[in-house]
Write an enzyme that holds these catalytic residues in place. Sequence first.
Site, PDB file in Angstrom:
ATOM      1  N   GLU A  81      49.782  42.795  36.702  1.00  0.00           N
ATOM      2  CA  GLU A  81      48.696  44.137  36.914  1.00  0.00           C
ATOM      3  C   GLU A  81      48.669  44.666  38.144  1.00  0.00           C
ATOM      4  O   GLU A  81      48.920  44.116  39.231  1.00  0.00           O
ATOM      5  CB  GLU A  81      47.454  43.631  36.162  1.00  0.00           C
ATOM      6  CG  GLU A  81      46.862  42.574  36.915  1.00  0.00           C
ATOM      7  CD  GLU A  81      45.799  42.091  36.081  1.00  0.00           C
ATOM      8  OE1 GLU A  81      45.731  41.748  34.923  1.00  0.00           O
ATOM      9  OE2 GLU A  81      44.366  41.627  36.572  1.00  0.00           O
ATOM     10  N   HIS A 139      38.133  50.250  49.452  1.00  0.00           N
ATOM     11  CA  HIS A 139      39.280  50.909  50.496  1.00  0.00           C
ATOM     12  C   HIS A 139      39.875  49.805  51.256  1.00  0.00           C
ATOM     13  O   HIS A 139      41.275  49.978  51.107  1.00  0.00           O
ATOM     14  CB  HIS A 139      38.657  51.762  51.470  1.00  0.00           C
ATOM     15  CG  HIS A 139      38.475  53.148  50.792  1.00  0.00           C
ATOM     16  ND1 HIS A 139      38.616  54.154  51.699  1.00  0.00           N
ATOM     17  CD2 HIS A 139      38.428  53.748  49.591  1.00  0.00           C
ATOM     18  CE1 HIS A 139      38.435  55.505  50.940  1.00  0.00           C
ATOM     19  NE2 HIS A 139      38.715  55.138  49.709  1.00  0.00           N
TER      20      HIS A 139
END
Lengths: 396, 292
Positions: B209, B247
Amino acid sequence: MKIHEFQAKGLLRDAGIAVPDSVVARSPEEASAAFTKLGGPIAVVKAQIHAGGRGKGTIKGNPDQRGVQLVKTADEAAAVAKNLLGNELVTIQTGPEGKKVQQVLVEAGCEIDRELYLGIVVDRGCGMPVLMVSSEGGMDIEEVAANTPEKIFKEPFCPDAGLQGYQVRKLCHRLGLTGATVRSAEKFMRGLCKLFVQLDASLAEINPLVVTKSGDVIALDAKISFDDNAMFRHAPLAELRDLSEENPAEVRAGEAGLSFVQLEGNIGCLVNGAGLAMSTMDLIKLHGGEPANFLDVGGGAQVDAVTEAFRILLSDKNVKAVLVNIFGGIMRCTTIANAVLEAYKQVGFNVPLVVRLEGTEVEEGRKILEQSDVDIISAEGLTDAAKKVVAAAGAA
Amino acid sequence: MSILIDKDTRLICQGITGKAGEFHSKNCIDYGTNMVAGVTPGKGGQTALGLPVYDTVVEAVEQQGANASMIFVPPPFTADAILEAADAGIKVIAAITEGVPVLDMVRVYNRIKDMDVHLIGPNCPGIITPEACKMGIMPGYIHKRGKVGVMSRSGTLTYEAVWQLTNLGLGQTTCVGLGGDPIVGTSFIDLLKMFQADDETEAIIMMGEIGGTAEEEAAAFVQEHVTKPVAAFIAGRTAPPGKRMGHAGAIISGGKGTAEEKITALEAAGIEVAQSPADMGEAVVRAMKRAG
């Protein structure tokens, strides 16, 4: 869990890590008083929202007002606060609707010599937390990683021993920091690594990390997120959560122990397991539909939680059809079937419901649905389920 | 043969007296797994499902010859339970528990990485060698003994792939759910080595995934070291970016982690990539045909 910049800086300050003096203000008067209290010739007024890009972001309906602004007088601080407070700030991370500014941080200015980047995350690859620094402070660090990866330096550290002195010296050498600044950097870096572990953080990002003209290392911005799985041992941190920053449906789902992400489409999805939930979204798109959400009910959810999941899905006005895709393992198909009946009783279904059940207690689960008077479109296998729900949403 | 577990495995359950532990232990016994004991601190001397319950794993090893453990204890105690099992000499551990703090797993991972033990999970469905030993929460009936090795980061996606294989008449040697957490005990590469070395395994399918670089690393390993046909699927092609990963998470992997990048890496390594989650079983058939 995310927190505001002012909260992150509070945690840093309490841990003895250098941050500029600052005061939180919730009105123009408070901002004015804050400027006076800080006593400097300049200060910075910063909108506090859970999103990055505030410096370049602008207030909705007032494109001249940015989310971060330098001010030189108390009156100016009050005027900027007035423009920001109660209004929506739109940044590259907020989406066009923006996020409402409920408080500003008034912070003493400092004389900047260099701007650096510093971040800490747990690296899946080496199985350790890693401190990363870069000479490119203030930049979007993802761009730096993509274009000039050689400008990023990383040091993994053991959570219990912490970041070692030699690692700091190596990073300082790479960044070109010398003399007293190395000692200041050591205190900062080792302190932040220790805090990261102590608080079970999942991310700590200081961008920019500033070297002042006097050679001190100080956090000009601070972003910290926490590992939700570890919140059970950090009760005081839970008070830092700002629910108004989060999507209400996602908050509701979280309270029921569900993993939920709101999307733009019109097909509601209720799936068990993150991988299957993502695949179900992929499949819906492949067959021409648009998912309205990602929803993983997990393995341990009971009938109540799954019923709540239905309520959340059905309360979304965009939803024109719902696909239940369950491959039971730890989740039992009977639990899902009972939740379908419960949700039908409590809220009713105003849109078509496509159900695909397989796995643990599948026969019993199917029987429960067959014997009920709930109108269900049953599906065999993934493709059949996707086709049926896309057709149902299109017809609605 | 098979990998990790077989009919001679002597399995225990840590947390057998809890609701999930008991339910799934019962399913494992019904499947024919050789379960020999349960462990719950403070409940030693009791019995559960007709099995003796011990306070410690070391007693289960000494008195019942246990060599594998599945763990159902609550998240705050999972790291301790894994270390206890490894310390007691258990060779295969499947930590089913979801919600273990990441830094707990950092400590466990670094403690056991040089020990002679295989940790699967946490946050995983476990391991099954069909018709021999079920050690986890997967539904038994979807499996069939055969020649395909199955490995995945997602539990329910593993079931999906297995069900497709079984319906195509393709059985499995062993199916392993690695777990969906950032830090797990066993990687795709660890399992690729085992499947490559296993005589009975003739083909391999992996379900990955988005996020991290495990699939890219596996692709590179396949190209160098795996001679058996490999098929793959990557979940999350349409997932919105940045929703779950911070991030800085993307940085560590040097900008990698999207489904497209993973698929490109897999295809470049000669792996047959399923384009839809409904196509996973067929992708194995194509990979085997291609290999002749």
